[in-house]
Design a protein around this motif. Sequence first.
Motif, PDB file in Angstrom:
ATOM      1  N   ASP A  37      47.389 -32.920  10.044  1.00 43.53           N
ATOM      2  CA  ASP A  37      46.110 -32.208   9.974  1.00 43.53           C
ATOM      3  C   ASP A  37      46.418 -30.761  10.353  1.00 43.53           C
ATOM      4  OD1 ASP A  37      43.648 -31.083  10.316  1.00 43.53           O
ATOM      5  OD2 ASP A  37      42.797 -32.761  11.455  1.00 43.53           O
ATOM      6  N   SER A  38      46.377 -29.872   9.367  1.00 41.19           N
ATOM      7  CA  SER A  38      46.798 -28.485   9.614  1.00 41.19           C
ATOM      8  C   SER A  38      45.945 -27.833  10.706  1.00 41.19           C
ATOM      9  CB  SER A  38      46.755 -27.671   8.321  1.00 41.19           C
ATOM     10  OG  SER A  38      45.457 -27.689   7.784  1.00 41.19           O
ATOM     11  N   GLU A  39      44.674 -28.218  10.783  1.00 46.00           N
ATOM     12  CA  GLU A  39      43.787 -27.621  11.807  1.00 46.00           C
ATOM     13  C   GLU A  39      44.298 -27.935  13.209  1.00 46.00           C
ATOM     14  OE1 GLU A  39      41.361 -25.407  11.661  1.00 46.00           O
ATOM     15  OE2 GLU A  39      41.891 -25.356   9.535  1.00 46.00           O
ATOM     16  N   LYS A  40      44.708 -29.192  13.405  1.00 49.61           N
ATOM     17  CA  LYS A  40      45.192 -29.609  14.733  1.00 49.61           C
ATOM     18  C   LYS A  40      46.532 -28.969  15.047  1.00 49.61           C
ATOM     19  CE  LYS A  40      42.775 -33.954  15.208  1.00 49.61           C
ATOM     20  NZ  LYS A  40      42.836 -35.331  14.730  1.00 49.61           N
ATOM     21  N   LEU A  41      47.378 -28.804  14.012  1.00 50.72           N
ATOM     22  CA  LEU A  41      48.722 -28.248  14.244  1.00 50.72           C
ATOM     23  C   LEU A  41      48.677 -26.783  14.646  1.00 50.72           C
ATOM     24  CD1 LEU A  41      51.338 -29.564  11.676  1.00 50.72           C
ATOM     25  CD2 LEU A  41      50.830 -30.344  13.966  1.00 50.72           C
ATOM     26  N   LYS A  42      47.591 -26.102  14.263  1.00 52.44           N
ATOM     27  CA  LYS A  42      47.490 -24.663  14.557  1.00 52.44           C
ATOM     28  C   LYS A  42      47.599 -24.377  16.055  1.00 52.44           C
ATOM     29  CE  LYS A  42      45.265 -23.266  10.371  1.00 52.44           C
ATOM     30  NZ  LYS A  42      44.073 -23.289   9.569  1.00 52.44           N
ATOM     31  N   ASN A  43      47.179 -25.338  16.875  1.00 50.80           N
ATOM     32  CA  ASN A  43      47.228 -25.139  18.335  1.00 50.80           C
ATOM     33  C   ASN A  43      48.531 -25.625  18.960  1.00 50.80           C
ATOM     34  OD1 ASN A  43      44.515 -24.368  18.049  1.00 50.80           O
ATOM     35  ND2 ASN A  43      43.911 -26.540  18.128  1.00 50.80           N
ATOM     36  N   ASP A  44      49.461 -26.095  18.121  1.00 50.13           N
ATOM     37  CA  ASP A  44      50.714 -26.643  18.644  1.00 50.13           C
ATOM     38  C   ASP A  44      51.837 -25.623  18.412  1.00 50.13           C
ATOM     39  OD1 ASP A  44      53.146 -27.994  18.956  1.00 50.13           O
ATOM     40  OD2 ASP A  44      52.285 -29.913  18.322  1.00 50.13           O
ATOM     41  N   PRO A  45      52.305 -24.969  19.499  1.00 54.24           N
ATOM     42  CA  PRO A  45      53.278 -23.888  19.322  1.00 54.24           C
ATOM     43  C   PRO A  45      54.569 -24.336  18.625  1.00 54.24           C
ATOM     44  CG  PRO A  45      52.981 -24.443  21.670  1.00 54.24           C
ATOM     45  CD  PRO A  45      51.962 -25.230  20.906  1.00 54.24           C
ATOM     46  N   GLU A  46      54.966 -25.608  18.861  1.00 55.63           N
ATOM     47  CA  GLU A  46      56.222 -26.088  18.266  1.00 55.63           C
ATOM     48  C   GLU A  46      56.073 -26.479  16.810  1.00 55.63           C
ATOM     49  OE1 GLU A  46      58.484 -29.247  20.054  1.00 55.63           O
ATOM     50  OE2 GLU A  46      58.435 -28.162  21.976  1.00 55.63           O
ATOM     51  N   LYS A  47      54.913 -27.062  16.476  1.00 57.73           N
ATOM     52  CA  LYS A  47      54.760 -27.657  15.148  1.00 57.73           C
ATOM     53  C   LYS A  47      54.009 -26.774  14.146  1.00 57.73           C
ATOM     54  CE  LYS A  47      56.900 -31.503  15.950  1.00 57.73           C
ATOM     55  NZ  LYS A  47      56.457 -32.780  16.437  1.00 57.73           N
ATOM     56  N   SER A  48      53.365 -25.729  14.637  1.00 55.44           N
ATOM     57  CA  SER A  48      52.505 -24.939  13.731  1.00 55.44           C
ATOM     58  C   SER A  48      53.308 -24.305  12.592  1.00 55.44           C
ATOM     59  CB  SER A  48      51.732 -23.871  14.508  1.00 55.44           C
ATOM     60  OG  SER A  48      52.644 -23.030  15.164  1.00 55.44           O
ATOM     61  N   LYS A  49      54.612 -24.116  12.802  1.00 52.32           N
ATOM     62  CA  LYS A  49      55.441 -23.523  11.741  1.00 52.32           C
ATOM     63  C   LYS A  49      55.500 -24.414  10.479  1.00 52.32           C
ATOM     64  CE  LYS A  49      59.821 -25.292  13.489  1.00 52.32           C
ATOM     65  NZ  LYS A  49      60.215 -25.450  14.869  1.00 52.32           N
ATOM     66  N   PHE A  50      55.220 -25.709  10.663  1.00 54.74           N
ATOM     67  CA  PHE A  50      55.288 -26.623   9.515  1.00 54.74           C
ATOM     68  C   PHE A  50      54.123 -26.433   8.534  1.00 54.74           C
ATOM     69  CE2 PHE A  50      58.201 -28.787  12.386  1.00 54.74           C
ATOM     70  CZ  PHE A  50      59.238 -29.097  11.522  1.00 54.74           C
ATOM     71  N   ILE A  51      53.081 -25.741   8.985  1.00 50.90           N
ATOM     72  CA  ILE A  51      51.943 -25.489   8.079  1.00 50.90           C
ATOM     73  C   ILE A  51      52.410 -24.631   6.900  1.00 50.90           C
ATOM     74  CG2 ILE A  51      49.605 -24.512   7.890  1.00 50.90           C
ATOM     75  CD1 ILE A  51      49.299 -25.057  10.911  1.00 50.90           C
ATOM     76  N   GLU A  52      53.396 -23.795   7.165  1.00 52.98           N
ATOM     77  CA  GLU A  52      53.971 -22.949   6.113  1.00 52.98           C
ATOM     78  C   GLU A  52      54.549 -23.822   4.994  1.00 52.98           C
ATOM     79  OE1 GLU A  52      57.554 -19.950   6.107  1.00 52.98           O
ATOM     80  OE2 GLU A  52      56.443 -19.898   8.023  1.00 52.98           O
ATOM     81  N   TYR A  53      55.150 -24.954   5.379  1.00 55.53           N
ATOM     82  CA  TYR A  53      55.768 -25.853   4.382  1.00 55.53           C
ATOM     83  C   TYR A  53      54.724 -26.749   3.705  1.00 55.53           C
ATOM     84  CZ  TYR A  53      58.591 -29.552   2.286  1.00 55.53           C
ATOM     85  OH  TYR A  53      59.137 -30.439   1.394  1.00 55.53           O
ATOM     86  N   TYR A  54      53.916 -27.423   4.516  1.00 51.24           N
ATOM     87  CA  TYR A  54      52.990 -28.411   3.945  1.00 51.24           C
ATOM     88  C   TYR A  54      51.722 -27.775   3.383  1.00 51.24           C
ATOM     89  CZ  TYR A  54      55.756 -32.077   6.292  1.00 51.24           C
ATOM     90  OH  TYR A  54      56.756 -32.928   6.689  1.00 51.24           O
ATOM     91  N   GLY A  55      51.253 -26.700   4.015  1.00 48.91           N
ATOM     92  CA  GLY A  55      49.994 -26.094   3.579  1.00 48.91           C
ATOM     93  C   GLY A  55      48.809 -26.672   4.330  1.00 48.91           C
ATOM     94  N   GLU A  56      47.623 -26.217   3.942  1.00 54.29           N
ATOM     95  CA  GLU A  56      46.397 -26.596   4.653  1.00 54.29           C
ATOM     96  C   GLU A  56      45.938 -27.997   4.252  1.00 54.29           C
ATOM     97  OE1 GLU A  56      44.750 -24.748   6.919  1.00 54.29           O
ATOM     98  OE2 GLU A  56      46.082 -22.999   6.728  1.00 54.29           O
ATOM     99  N   GLY A  57      45.228 -28.666   5.157  1.00 53.42           N
ATOM    100  CA  GLY A  57      44.597 -29.945   4.824  1.00 53.42           C
ATOM    101  C   GLY A  57      45.144 -31.108   5.631  1.00 53.42           C
ATOM    102  N   LYS A  58      44.767 -32.321   5.189  1.00 55.44           N
ATOM    103  CA  LYS A  58      45.221 -33.545   5.866  1.00 55.44           C
ATOM    104  C   LYS A  58      46.172 -34.305   4.930  1.00 55.44           C
ATOM    105  CE  LYS A  58      41.086 -33.957   8.653  1.00 55.44           C
ATOM    106  NZ  LYS A  58      39.986 -34.800   9.079  1.00 55.44           N
ATOM    107  N   ALA A  59      46.395 -35.591   5.237  1.00 59.33           N
ATOM    108  CA  ALA A  59      47.347 -36.356   4.419  1.00 59.33           C
ATOM    109  C   ALA A  59      46.644 -37.435   3.604  1.00 59.33           C
ATOM    110  CB  ALA A  59      48.386 -37.003   5.319  1.00 59.33           C
ATOM    111  N   THR A  60      47.189 -37.685   2.422  1.00 62.26           N
ATOM    112  CA  THR A  60      46.751 -38.798   1.581  1.00 62.26           C
ATOM    113  C   THR A  60      47.954 -39.687   1.348  1.00 62.26           C
ATOM    114  OG1 THR A  60      45.089 -37.455   0.496  1.00 62.26           O
ATOM    115  CG2 THR A  60      45.812 -39.406  -0.691  1.00 62.26           C
ATOM    116  N   ASP A  61      47.828 -40.941   1.758  1.00 58.82           N
ATOM    117  CA  ASP A  61      48.949 -41.878   1.671  1.00 58.82           C
ATOM    118  C   ASP A  61      48.699 -42.820   0.492  1.00 58.82           C
ATOM    119  OD1 ASP A  61      51.235 -43.263   2.468  1.00 58.82           O
ATOM    120  OD2 ASP A  61      50.079 -44.653   3.720  1.00 58.82           O
ATOM    121  N   ILE A  62      49.711 -42.985  -0.358  1.00 55.00           N
ATOM    122  CA  ILE A  62      49.553 -43.865  -1.536  1.00 55.00           C
ATOM    123  C   ILE A  62      50.706 -44.868  -1.594  1.00 55.00           C
ATOM    124  CG2 ILE A  62      49.155 -43.900  -4.060  1.00 55.00           C
ATOM    125  CD1 ILE A  62      48.674 -40.837  -3.840  1.00 55.00           C
ATOM    126  N   PRO A  63      50.567 -46.000  -0.898  1.00 57.81           N
ATOM    127  CA  PRO A  63      51.631 -47.009  -1.003  1.00 57.81           C
ATOM    128  C   PRO A  63      51.542 -47.720  -2.365  1.00 57.81           C
ATOM    129  CG  PRO A  63      50.141 -47.434   0.875  1.00 57.81           C
ATOM    130  CD  PRO A  63      49.482 -46.423   0.002  1.00 57.81           C
TER     131      PRO A  63
END
Length: 251
Positions: free
Chosen positions: A167-193
């Motif tokens: 969840d990009s919104e939640k990651l924004k407050n995480d100093p270690e993980k917020s850099k991953f928003i650059e890779y994944y982009g905005e939004g949440k996840a959709t899982d398709i097994p």
Amino acid sequence: MPRFDGREWNEIRKISIELDIVPNAAGSAIFKFGETWALAIVDGPKPGKMSAGFEEGLLRVRYDMLPFSVPERKKPGQGRREIELSEIIQRALKPAIFLDELHGSIIDVYVQILNADAGTRTAGINAASLALALAGIPMKDLVIAVAVGKVGERIVIDLNKEEEDYDSEKLKNDPEKSKFIEYYGEGKATDIPVAILPSERKFTIIQLDGEIERENLKKALNLALEKSIEIREIMKKAILNKYESLKLPRI
Ligand code: UDP
């Protein structure tokens, strides 16, 4: 910059396979996608007490997760989720099996999750597929399962738990993980097994948790089809190493 665990978008976690680990079972296998470990045990075919006159054999699946397989200890035994996943795995496997050759017999498949980091149903289906083949159950092909999906705005394969919970919104407050928003982009996840019969390019199940655009769904499903052939090769090699003469349909 790549995914949380260093993979590329179209890269599956490391697959490991162990075969025939339970001496008293007709077939057994462990299939691992990284830290997601599934053990499948096949009991049968055996005569069914109530189904002796039936034309078809009966495939039963019981899925469960061990209490220590997840970070927050799971209550022992099957709950609603585990009962539903048993049904899903049964539906994924059934189209591959020549049940009409197994008049009135019963095949029990036990899927036990030993360690979970998302994708337990897909690892479970692959383990079951291997165990069924080892038990000598007549099958069209190995059923291959893998999850694809959209994390933020990126299509990826074989989501781990961290990606499933993205969840990009939640990651924004995480100093270690917020850099991953650059890779994944905005939004949440959709899982398709999904589960696939690679030789027929047929899906035996498609599940979807979240939202995805039509074009991206197509891209994700094509990725799953393409990778299912790769996974099948790894599974086939593992079996062939055990039984040199086993024949699987060419694809
Ligand atoms: N999970 C958990 N506790 C539970 C159920 C699930 O921690 O009681 C985690 C586990 O890592 C699992 C993931 O959540 O793999 C996703 O579960 P889901 O129901 O989506 O099925 P799966 O992806 O495992 O097929």
